[in-house]
Scaffold this active site. Structure first.
Site, PDB file in Angstrom:
ATOM      1  CB  SER A 165       1.988 -20.884 -35.699  1.00 34.68           C
ATOM      2  OG  SER A 165       3.201 -20.439 -36.262  1.00 34.68           O
ATOM      3  CE  LYS A 192       2.198 -20.213 -39.647  1.00 37.05           C
ATOM      4  NZ  LYS A 192       1.381 -19.032 -40.007  1.00 37.05           N
ATOM      5  CE  LYS A 239       5.607 -18.541 -37.859  1.00 33.87           C
ATOM      6  NZ  LYS A 239       5.172 -17.565 -38.875  1.00 33.87           N
ATOM      7  CG  ASP A 249       4.637 -18.523 -42.127  1.00 36.73           C
ATOM      8  OD1 ASP A 249       5.187 -17.942 -43.094  1.00 36.73           O
ATOM      9  OD2 ASP A 249       3.950 -17.929 -41.267  1.00 36.73           O
ATOM     10  CD  GLU A 283       1.601 -18.299 -43.459  1.00 30.54           C
ATOM     11  OE1 GLU A 283       1.363 -19.423 -42.960  1.00 30.54           O
ATOM     12  OE2 GLU A 283       1.393 -17.235 -42.848  1.00 30.54           O
ATOM     13  CG  ASP A 322       1.125 -13.726 -43.314  1.00 34.55           C
ATOM     14  OD1 ASP A 322       0.502 -12.654 -43.213  1.00 34.55           O
ATOM     15  OD2 ASP A 322       1.673 -14.263 -42.318  1.00 34.55           O
ATOM     16  CE  LYS A 354      -0.764 -13.436 -39.893  1.00 33.01           C
ATOM     17  NZ  LYS A 354       0.715 -13.254 -39.948  1.00 33.01           N
ATOM     18  N   GLY A 366      -2.746 -15.504 -37.372  1.00 30.03           N
ATOM     19  CA  GLY A 366      -2.674 -15.058 -35.988  1.00 30.03           C
ATOM     20  C   GLY A 366      -1.446 -14.208 -35.757  1.00 30.03           C
TER      21      GLY A 366
HETATM   22  C1  NPQ Z   1       2.718 -15.448 -39.284  1.00 30.12           C
HETATM   23  N1  NPQ Z   1       2.101 -15.595 -36.879  1.00 30.12           N
HETATM   24  O1  NPQ Z   1       1.793 -16.110 -39.671  1.00 30.12           O
HETATM   25  C2  NPQ Z   1       2.754 -14.842 -37.887  1.00 30.12           C
HETATM   26  C3  NPQ Z   1       4.062 -14.313 -37.567  1.00 30.12           C
HETATM   27  C4  NPQ Z   1       4.272 -13.643 -36.259  1.00 30.12           C
HETATM   28  C5  NPQ Z   1       1.240 -17.335 -35.438  1.00 30.12           C
HETATM   29  O2  NPQ Z   1       2.921 -17.708 -36.991  1.00 30.12           O
HETATM   30  C6  NPQ Z   1       4.702 -10.630 -32.273  1.00 30.12           C
HETATM   31  C7  NPQ Z   1       3.771 -10.053 -33.103  1.00 30.12           C
HETATM   32  C8  NPQ Z   1       5.260 -11.816 -32.644  1.00 30.12           C
HETATM   33  C9  NPQ Z   1       3.448 -10.641 -34.299  1.00 30.12           C
HETATM   34  C10 NPQ Z   1       5.492 -13.647 -34.226  1.00 30.12           C
HETATM   35  C11 NPQ Z   1       2.169 -16.908 -36.507  1.00 30.12           C
HETATM   36  C12 NPQ Z   1       4.912 -12.435 -33.837  1.00 30.12           C
HETATM   37  C13 NPQ Z   1       4.006 -11.837 -34.678  1.00 30.12           C
HETATM   38  C14 NPQ Z   1       5.143 -14.233 -35.423  1.00 30.12           C
HETATM   39  C15 NPQ Z   1       3.698 -12.464 -35.885  1.00 30.12           C
HETATM   40  O3  NPQ Z   1       3.604 -15.183 -40.059  1.00 30.12           O
HETATM   41 MG    MG Z   2       2.769 -16.063 -41.840  1.00 29.32          MG
END
Ligand code: NPQ
Ligand code: MG
Length: 368
Positions: A135, A161, A163, A189, A214, A239, A263, A291
């Site tokens: 990501s 991926k 953002k 995402d 996403e 998500d 998740k 994640g």
């Molecule tokens: C998602 N994760 O899929 C999340 C969002 C995310 C890897 O993109 C601290 C704790 C910081 C949780 C940053 C990825 C975070 C977090 C992003 C979750 O949307």
């Molecule tokens: Mg997400």
């Protein structure tokens, strides 16, 4: 299995670089760990809640509070403990899925270690390695983003991926496609940053052949996602909206998504994540493991989950060094774009004692 007590531990891990999403910037991961001590074995759980309630309503201090006041006492009172007894003991608490998932994982890990069985085997994993995606956060400029993506591809990541948010969507996606080609497995995402009024703009992503988009809209807007999905060629994946096996099946049935990001923390635990898997697999819904910037403890459990047969897309299960120069466990490393599924008892990894002590910011012991 008899519970002796539960330790709640806060640990602060510096990130290798700031991670920016549509909801904020992270520089350190302030993580809540749960250690279950029983007469037979010890187990670890990691709570995925962030320090601030930006991704989800749950946040780390809130999770620690509900664990200390309600969830741990209820599990301690359950007597002869196994993972299902722990789940039942926690069921009277509404919501707080990330807190419940962390305690469930600690109990599950202890229980599996006592039995000498791996989490992967217990969940029904069918593979010994899983393909790794990464990501990539929002960057200050497109050239910086392209450098970051090039670095991840050099390391072997098998899908990217990006953002996105309003003002950072079509241009970075076009630039990544232009530079790395049409064959790169690519997805985006939005973390709920758009509204249905952006449907026309988001349809501009259709030309880029993305695997999925996403969570474009708000967490509680399933009808909006269904309407948006009708207007997009790009498959919609959810998500934040998916909080249980049932909500996943319902979201698919109403056309709000075609793909699900799983998740375990968000759905209340690894056992509910397995139920989600078992419910979605016969529907032919592609799943992938999300994640939450986990340490090696949570990462180990995610990799076990991602090895189930319904996880047909690469996950956000990245190597430790995507996030941390020093992980709490021996690092997860990419081998040919994959992560090895831990085979040892329980989650199959342990914290490195000196690293854990060095990074710990507080510890509380709750006797059973
Ligand atoms: C998602 N994760 O899929 C999340 C969002 C995310 C890897 O993109 C601290 C704790 C910081 C949780 C940053 C990825 C975070 C977090 C992003 C979750 O949307
Ligand atoms: Mg997400």
């Amino acid at each position: 299995m008899k519970l002796t007590g539960i330790e709640l531990r806060r640990v602060a891990l510096p990130l290798v670089s700031p991670f920016r999403t549509s909801f904020g910037v992270e520089r350190d991961r302030d993580v809540l760990l749960v250690r279950a001590v029983t007469g037979d074995a010890e187990g670890w759980g990691e709570c995925v809640a962030a320090a601030e309630p930006r991704y989800s309503s749950e946040y780390a201090d809130g999770a620690a509070d509900v664990l200390r006041r309600f969830l741990v006492p209820a599990v301690a009172a359950a007597g002869d403990l196994d993972p299902d007894a722990a789940r039942q003991a926690m069921a009277f608490v509404k919501g707080h899925r990330m807190a419940k998932a962390a305690l469930e994982l600690a109990v599950l890990d202890a229980w599996l270690r006592a039995a000498g069985r791996s989490l992967a085997a217990h969940l029904g994993a069918t593979r010994d390695r899983v393909p790794a995606g990464v990501s990539v956060g929002i960057h200050d400029s497109v050239p910086e983003l392209l450098d970051a993506v090039a670095g991840y591809l050099d390391q072997g990541y098998l899908r990217i991926k990006l953002k996105i948010e309003p003002g950072w969507d079509l241009e970075p996606v076009a630039a990544v496609r232009e530079r790395f080609g049409a064959d790169l497995p690519l997805q985006v995402d939005a973390n709920a940053a758009y509204t249905l009024a952006d449907a026309g703009h988001l349809a501009g992503l259709d030309q880029f052949g993305l695997l999925l988009i996403e969570q474009p809209l708000a967490e509680d807007d399933l009808a909006g996602h269904a309407e948006l999905a009708r207007r997009l060629a790009t498959p919609v994946c959810l998500d934040e909206s998916i909080t249980s096996a049932r909500s996943a099946v319902d979201a698919v049935a109403m056309g709000a998504c075609r793909i699900v990001n799983v998740k375990a923390g968000r759905v209340g635990g690894y056992l509910e994540a397995r139920r989600l898997h078992d419910a979605c697999r016969p529907l032919g819904v592609p799943l992938w493991c999300g994640g939450m910037l986990e340490t090696g403890l949570g990462r180990a459990a995610n990799v076990a989950l991602a090895a189930l047969p319904g996880f047909t897309l690469p996950g956000d299960t990245s190597a430790s060094d995507r996030y941390y120069r020093q992980d709490l466990t021996a690092p997860f490393v990419l081998e040919d774009g994959h992560l090895a599924v831990p085979r040892g008892p329980g989650i199959g990894v342990e914290p490195l004692g000196d690293v854990l002590e060095e990074l710990t910011t507080s510890v509380a012991w709750i006797p059973a």
